[in-house]
Every structure is written in structure tokens, then in C-alpha cells.
Design an enzyme around this catalytic site. Structure first.
Site, PDB file in Angstrom:
ATOM      1  N   HIS A   1      -5.523  -3.479  -1.816  1.00  0.00           N
ATOM      2  CA  HIS A   1      -5.291  -2.509  -2.897  1.00  0.00           C
ATOM      3  C   HIS A   1      -5.276  -3.150  -4.277  1.00  0.00           C
ATOM      4  O   HIS A   1      -5.015  -2.478  -5.266  1.00  0.00           O
ATOM      5  CB  HIS A   1      -3.991  -1.738  -2.642  1.00  0.00           C
ATOM      6  CG  HIS A   1      -4.112  -0.777  -1.507  1.00  0.00           C
ATOM      7  ND1 HIS A   1      -4.623   0.498  -1.657  1.00  0.00           N
ATOM      8  CD2 HIS A   1      -3.819  -0.918  -0.194  1.00  0.00           C
ATOM      9  CE1 HIS A   1      -4.625   1.107  -0.478  1.00  0.00           C
ATOM     10  NE2 HIS A   1      -4.141   0.268   0.426  1.00  0.00           N
TER      11      HIS A   1
ATOM     12  N   SER B   1       0.788  -1.224   0.000  1.00  0.00           N
ATOM     13  CA  SER B   1       0.000   0.000   0.000  1.00  0.00           C
ATOM     14  C   SER B   1       0.825   1.282   0.000  1.00  0.00           C
ATOM     15  O   SER B   1       0.337   2.315  -0.424  1.00  0.00           O
ATOM     16  CB  SER B   1      -0.965  -0.003   1.186  1.00  0.00           C
ATOM     17  OG  SER B   1      -0.277  -0.223   2.393  1.00  0.00           O
TER      18      SER B   1
ATOM     19  N   LYS C   1     -12.222   0.285  -0.193  1.00  0.00           N
ATOM     20  CA  LYS C   1     -11.357   1.063  -1.095  1.00  0.00           C
ATOM     21  C   LYS C   1     -12.016   1.133  -2.473  1.00  0.00           C
ATOM     22  O   LYS C   1     -12.908   1.935  -2.656  1.00  0.00           O
ATOM     23  CB  LYS C   1      -9.957   0.454  -1.103  1.00  0.00           C
ATOM     24  CG  LYS C   1      -9.352   0.449   0.316  1.00  0.00           C
ATOM     25  CD  LYS C   1      -7.941  -0.040   0.338  1.00  0.00           C
ATOM     26  CE  LYS C   1      -7.474  -0.377   1.747  1.00  0.00           C
ATOM     27  NZ  LYS C   1      -7.467   0.736   2.687  1.00  0.00           N
TER      28      LYS C   1
HETATM   29  N1  PMP Z   1      -4.936  -4.393   4.455  1.00  0.00           N
HETATM   30  C1  PMP Z   1      -4.285  -3.471   3.731  1.00  0.00           C
HETATM   31  C2  PMP Z   1      -3.127  -3.894   2.889  1.00  0.00           C
HETATM   32  C3  PMP Z   1      -4.690  -2.126   3.774  1.00  0.00           C
HETATM   33  O1  PMP Z   1      -4.062  -1.199   3.062  1.00  0.00           O
HETATM   34  C4  PMP Z   1      -5.799  -1.762   4.587  1.00  0.00           C
HETATM   35  C5  PMP Z   1      -6.315  -0.330   4.664  1.00  0.00           C
HETATM   36  N2  PMP Z   1      -5.405   0.628   4.984  1.00  0.00           N
HETATM   37  C6  PMP Z   1      -6.431  -2.756   5.327  1.00  0.00           C
HETATM   38  C7  PMP Z   1      -5.993  -4.058   5.229  1.00  0.00           C
HETATM   39  C8  PMP Z   1      -7.589  -2.425   6.206  1.00  0.00           C
HETATM   40  O2  PMP Z   1      -8.739  -2.252   5.449  1.00  0.00           O
HETATM   41  P1  PMP Z   1     -10.009  -1.471   5.997  1.00  0.00           P
HETATM   42  O3  PMP Z   1      -9.735  -0.014   5.840  1.00  0.00           O
HETATM   43  O4  PMP Z   1     -11.115  -1.949   5.127  1.00  0.00           O
HETATM   44  O5  PMP Z   1     -10.189  -1.856   7.424  1.00  0.00           O
END
Ligand code: PMP
Length: 396
Positions: free
Chosen positions: A212, A184, A243
Site C-alpha cells: 500500500h 492496510s 494496487k
Molecule cells: N501485502 C499486503 C500488505 C497487502 O495488502 C496485499 C493485498 N491485500 C498483499 C500483500 C497481496 O497482494 P496481491 O493482491 O497483489 O496478491
């Protein structure tokens, strides 16, 4: 005598953040999260959302949400294990399994919860979790909740992974390899074909967090597993619904056995109320739209390529991203935050990302281009980057 209730120890830490120039007051968003927003009363181009496809404020999703509220109300009422699954949530799990081309999909209230709940539920003492060093915080926390042993391999380094696998096969019962599908903070894609091969060689399970990659990579945004044609060879495919899908929630797609077990042991689902119908209805609509047409994913990639090329030509260091995530690496923490502030003054909202989210000295602004941005908005943003970049001597 110090009064512990004044939280002096925290006040001191907050002062330290201010001294380091990384203290932040979060801006207030006065519009939906879209390509242009009003933040703290100022109109700015938004390069900070994960709303890759522009679904967060899409009329079709809003209509589906309203219908779901009319049909099912505003709340799920209780945790699933007490009140059962409402029909719409079952429909969501069915359509997600179809979309991901897996036997089943198990839905959580967030992507974070999905990692926190799944990793803990599928591992135990005597197992080992082997994780890429740049995996997301929710994977780290999920692993900490497990009694399994932990191993960390160097980022996308297959020799490092194999060395741990070789050792582990002799010592542990089950081995679980976990990787982000798309990283990310840098936008690079996991070397999934190599990881899967190693997993097969050492009889390990594989777990991909495609937060992502979902809605971005693969046919109609089916994700990293689909992008590499690895269906049937990855055991646990995680996606977020917050997302590209534009709403909130997370899921793990995989086998029916996985589903059955999580139904009994996934603590965030066992002990916390399900997604509300408004979210569930909107997500079903989003997945339906992705399966209908590639219009949104095509536009996302076109915009991302356009923007990345323009920044690169100007001499910005955009790292080695292979996806729409476009980091502009600045380095020093306070300089990164200053760059972000100045961009805001010049009409562009792009968050500064610094330690501890990324390693010290690799501060960056992370540009998230979406399908919704117009070329005019992207051109305007590039102009602001150039102006501030020159002012601050950032251009190479
Ligand atoms: N896994 C990854 C790789 C992420 O980038 C994120 C969000 N920042 C999450 C999990 C968590 O997702 P959510 O915002 O839906 O809780």
C-alpha cells in the site's frame, strides 16, 4: 449415518457466519474497476478498490497490454525455469529495479506469492522471523512456510521489537524483521527509521511489504523506503503491481545476490507460470508514467486529504491513518456490515471489514479514495455517509 461428502461440517460453519451477520454474497461488477461502477445493476461511487491512481482502466496501460499481446501472445507458456524469461518480463524487472533505486527486482505472479515465496526462500531452521502483529496475511502464511522460528512484536512498538531482538541475537543465526510499509487496515506507516536502526544495532535484516506504499508514498510513488530516505538500508522491498500500479503481480527489490538466490529457490516462480505478457506490458507502462510525472500521486493525496477532512468534521472516527486509506471505525461486526449495506443503498460502495481480517470489535468500512475520483463524487459520498451515520447513530 452422516455422509462426509455432504460437507455438513462446513455447512454448519456457514450457518454460524449467517447468525453472526458476517456472511456475504459478493456483488458482481459490470464495469471496469473505476471511481463510479455498476455493481449488481446499481450505479454507485466506488470507495472499495485499491486502484489508487486510476491505472486499472487507463488508456495508456490498455494500449501497452494490447501491444504486448501482439508481440508475445496471451500466455507465458511455462514456468520461467523451464522456458526462460520472455524479454518483456526482463524489461519489467529492469525498470522496477531502476524505479525502486535497487540493484535488482524479482517479479512474482502476485503480491501474495511474493511474500509466500520470498520469506521461505531467505530463511531456514536456526533463523528467526520477527513480525509486526498487524502484518498482512500473506506475510503470516509466508512465515509459516519457513522452518525459521517466529517472534511477533506489538504493533509498531519499538520496545517490544527490541526486547525480541535482544533475546534473538544470542540464540539464532539470521534475524529477519518484517513489517508492512503501510498497514492496510488502518493506513498508518511503519516506523521504518527506528526499525532500521534497531536492525543495524542487532545485525538483523529488514523486509518491508510496501503493497500500500508503492505508487503512493515517496518520490513518484517509490514507496515507504524512499519516503524515509532509507535506500540501501532495507534488504528486501516488496511491492504489489495490483494496487496503485493497477494490474496484477508482486516483486521484491534488493541486491543482485537476492535476485540470484530467488531465481533458484522462490517456489511460486519455480513451480508456477509467469505473469502473462498483457499484464507485464501494462505494468511497464504504469512505471514509466510514474517516472514521467507526479500528476497522479499528487491528485491521489489531494483527494484523500479532502475526503478525510470532511468525514472527520462530521464526527466519524477515521482512526490514525497517515495515507489515503481511510477507515471509518464502527466497532461491532453486524453493525459494520449494516452500515456498508445502507451506504450501498444510498449509492456508495464501501466494503465492511470485520473479524478475522481485523480484530473483533473493530469492524470498519475502509474507504479507498483514488486519484480518479472527482470532488463531486467525493461530496456525494460524504453526503451518503452523513445520512446513514445519522440514521444509525454512528456520528460522535
Ligand atoms: N501485502 C499486503 C500488505 C497487502 O495488502 C496485499 C493485498 N491485500 C498483499 C500483500 C497481496 O497482494 P496481491 O493482491 O497483489 O496478491
Amino acid at each position: 449415518m452422516s455422509n462426509v461428502h455432504e460437507l455438513t461440517f462446513l455447512k454448519e460453519k456457514i450457518e454460524e457466519l449467517k447468525e453472526q451477520g458476517v456472511y456475504r454474497k459478493l456483488p458482481v461488477l459490470e464495469t471496469p474497476s473505476q471511481s463510479e461502477v455498476i455493481l449488481d445493476g446499481k450505479k454507485v461511487i466506488n470507495l472499495s478498490s485499491n486502484n489508487y491512481l486510476g491505472f486499472a482502466n487507463h488508456p495508456r496501460l490498455k494500449q501497452a497490454s494490447i501491444k504486448a499481446i501482439e508481440d508475445y501472445g496471451v500466455g507465458a507458456g511455462a514456468v520461467r525455469t523451464i522456458i526462460g524469461n520472455y524479454k518483456l518480463l526482463e524489461d519489467l524487472e529492469t525498470i522496477l529495479a531502476e524505479f525502486k533505486r535497487e540493484e535488482a527486482a524479482f517479479v512474482y505472479q502476485s503480491g501474495f506469492n511474493c511474500n509466500a515465496g520470498t520469506i521461505q526462500a531467505i530463511t531456514e531452521a536456526g533463523d528467526i522471523i520477527i513480525s509486526d502483529e498487524l502484518n498482512h496475511a500473506s506475510i503470516i502464511d509466508g512465515s509459516r512456510l519457513s522452518k525459521a522460528n517466529k517472534g511477533i512484536y506489538k504493533h509498531s512498538d519499538m520496545d517490544s521489537l527490541e526486547a525480541i531482538l535482544k533475546e534473538s541475537r544470542k540464540k539464532y543465526k539470521n534475524i529477519l524483521i518484517i513489517t508492512d510499509g503501510v498497514f492496510s487496515m488502518d493506513g498508518d506507516i511503519a516506523k521504518l527509521p527506528e526499525i532500521v536502526e534497531l536492525a543495524e544495532k542487532y545485525e538483523a535484516m529488514t523486509y518491508v511489504d510496501d503493497a500500500h506504499g508503492s505508487g503512493v508514498l515517496g518520490e513518484s510513488g517509490r514507496g515507504t523506503v524512499d519516503h524515509f530516505g532509507l535506500h540501501g538500508r532495507v534488504d528486501f522491498s516488496i511491492g504489489t503491481l495490483s494496487k496503485a500500479i493497477g494490474v496484477v503481480g508482486g516483486y521484491v527489490a534488493g541486491s543482485k545476490t537476492m535476485y540470484e538466490w530467488l531465481n533458484h529457490r522462490a517456489r511460486p516462480v519455480l513451480f508456477s507460470t509467469s505473469l502473462p505478457p498483457a499484464a507485464t506490458g501494462a505494468i511497464i507502462e504504469a512505471i514509466t508514467m510514474l517516472m514521467e510525472s507526479t500528476e497522479y500521486t499528487d491528485r491521489l493525496w489531494d483527494n484523500a486529504k479532502y475526503f478525510k477532512e470532511k468525514l472527520g468534521k462530521l464526527g466519524f472516527n477515521t482512526g490514525h491513518s497517515e495515507t489515503p486509506i481511510t477507515p471509518v471505525i464502527i466497532g461491532e461486526e453486524s453493525k459494520t456490515m449494516e452500515f456498508s449495506r445502507k451506504l450501498f443503498d444510498n449509492g456508495v460502495f464501501v466494503s465492511g471489514i470485520v473479524f478475522p481480517t481485523v480484530p473483533k470489535g473493530t469492524g470498519r468500512v475502509r474507504c479507498m479514495v483514488t486519484a480518479e475520483h472527482t470532488k463531486d463524487q467525493l461530496d456525494e459520498a460524504v453526503k451518503a455517509f452523513e445520512k446513514v451515520g445519522r440514521e444509525m447513530n454512528i456520528l460522535e
